[in-house]
Scaffold this active site. Structure first.
Site, PDB file in Angstrom:
ATOM      1  N   GLU A 294       0.854  -1.171   0.000  1.00 58.58           N
ATOM      2  CA  GLU A 294       0.000   0.000   0.000  1.00 58.58           C
ATOM      3  C   GLU A 294       0.895   1.228   0.000  1.00 58.58           C
ATOM      4  O   GLU A 294       1.949   1.231   0.636  1.00 58.58           O
ATOM      5  CB  GLU A 294      -0.919   0.046   1.236  1.00 58.58           C
ATOM      6  CG  GLU A 294      -1.935  -1.076   1.297  1.00 58.58           C
ATOM      7  CD  GLU A 294      -1.388  -2.332   1.968  1.00 58.58           C
ATOM      8  OE1 GLU A 294      -0.374  -2.231   2.710  1.00 58.58           O
ATOM      9  OE2 GLU A 294      -1.964  -3.411   1.747  1.00 58.58           O
TER      10      GLU A 294
ATOM     11  N   TYR B 102       7.865   2.142  -7.392  1.00 56.64           N
ATOM     12  CA  TYR B 102       7.161   0.864  -7.474  1.00 56.64           C
ATOM     13  C   TYR B 102       6.748   0.550  -8.910  1.00 56.64           C
ATOM     14  O   TYR B 102       6.852  -0.592  -9.358  1.00 56.64           O
ATOM     15  CB  TYR B 102       5.950   0.861  -6.547  1.00 56.64           C
ATOM     16  CG  TYR B 102       6.297   1.067  -5.088  1.00 56.64           C
ATOM     17  CD1 TYR B 102       7.429   0.493  -4.518  1.00 56.64           C
ATOM     18  CD2 TYR B 102       5.496   1.869  -4.271  1.00 56.64           C
ATOM     19  CE1 TYR B 102       7.759   0.688  -3.192  1.00 56.64           C
ATOM     20  CE2 TYR B 102       5.823   2.068  -2.929  1.00 56.64           C
ATOM     21  CZ  TYR B 102       6.950   1.484  -2.400  1.00 56.64           C
ATOM     22  OH  TYR B 102       7.271   1.673  -1.087  1.00 56.64           O
TER      23      TYR B 102
ATOM     24  N   ASN C 144       1.939  10.180  -2.396  1.00 57.42           N
ATOM     25  CA  ASN C 144       3.367   9.863  -2.438  1.00 57.42           C
ATOM     26  C   ASN C 144       3.758   9.419  -3.850  1.00 57.42           C
ATOM     27  O   ASN C 144       3.963   8.239  -4.129  1.00 57.42           O
ATOM     28  CB  ASN C 144       3.706   8.780  -1.407  1.00 57.42           C
ATOM     29  CG  ASN C 144       5.206   8.627  -1.221  1.00 57.42           C
ATOM     30  OD1 ASN C 144       6.008   9.115  -2.020  1.00 57.42           O
ATOM     31  ND2 ASN C 144       5.601   7.940  -0.159  1.00 57.42           N
TER      32      ASN C 144
END
Length: 196
Positions: free
Chosen positions: A127, A139, A132
């Protein structure tokens, strides 16, 4: 000619790191984990795999000394991974504020992904806060995609994205080797520039 080493070292988190990591967590996150959470993970959760990145090249401390004394000066960040069967989950990732932007979050993520591969996972989830964007970009670079938005996931009311990486197969493992080579070249170059 011997290849230069990167100026950072990733290792498994140890009991002696917990108080340092908990203090770092309080500086990094609005909703830090309590010290007891790390104790629980390290001592009582056989599915937990935690790593820290520490400074291996002390010359870099002159520029970015973030912790005042002793071993604390060497710890720059940490990551947690849980493995449940063939599913992995990145539980936390933090880098000390003064050491961001140097690839340490990526180095930690690579270490967790390597561990997940070694444990035989097929997929990995995490998560991340909707705001952000830096973390989301990292990611995404490593193949995580947004599955859905989790409304008011955090105590302060901010939403999170649930991100997932799958499949973790032979092709992906080859990609990890390439990512590692590029990152290590970057980190070695940084070390060379700083020591001139």
């Amino acid at each position: 000619m011997k290849k230069a080493k990167i100026p950072y070292h990733v290792r498994r988190m140890r009991a002696g790191d917990i108080t340092i990591i908990a203090a770092m967590e309080r500086q990094i996150f609005a909703e830090p984990w309590p010290l007891s959470a790390y104790i629980q993970e390290l001592y009582f959760n056989p599915d937990a795999h935690y790593f820290v990145v520490e400074l291996a090249d002390m010359r870099l401390l002159e520029e970015r000394h973030t912790w005042k004394a002793g071993h604390a000066a060497l710890l720059l960040g940490y990551i947690g991974l849980r493995v449940m069967g063939t599913e992995g989950h990145i539980s936390t990732l933090g880098v000390s504020e003064n050491w961001r932007g140097r690839g340490l979050g990526e180095l930690l993520l690579l270490s967790a992904l390597d561990e997940a591969v070694a444990c035989g996972v097929d997929a990995i989830s995490l998560e991340v806060r909707v705001l952000n964007e830096v973390a989301q970009a990292l990611y995404s670079k490593y193949g995580f995609t947004i599955l859905r938005r989790l409304t008011r996931y955090y105590r302060d009311g901010e939403d999170a994205y649930l991100m997932r990486l799958a499949p973790v197969n032979a092709d992906y493992r080859r990609q990890l080797v390439q990512f590692r080579q590029v990152l290590h070249t970057r980190l070695r170059l940084e070390s060379t520039v700083k020591s001139v």
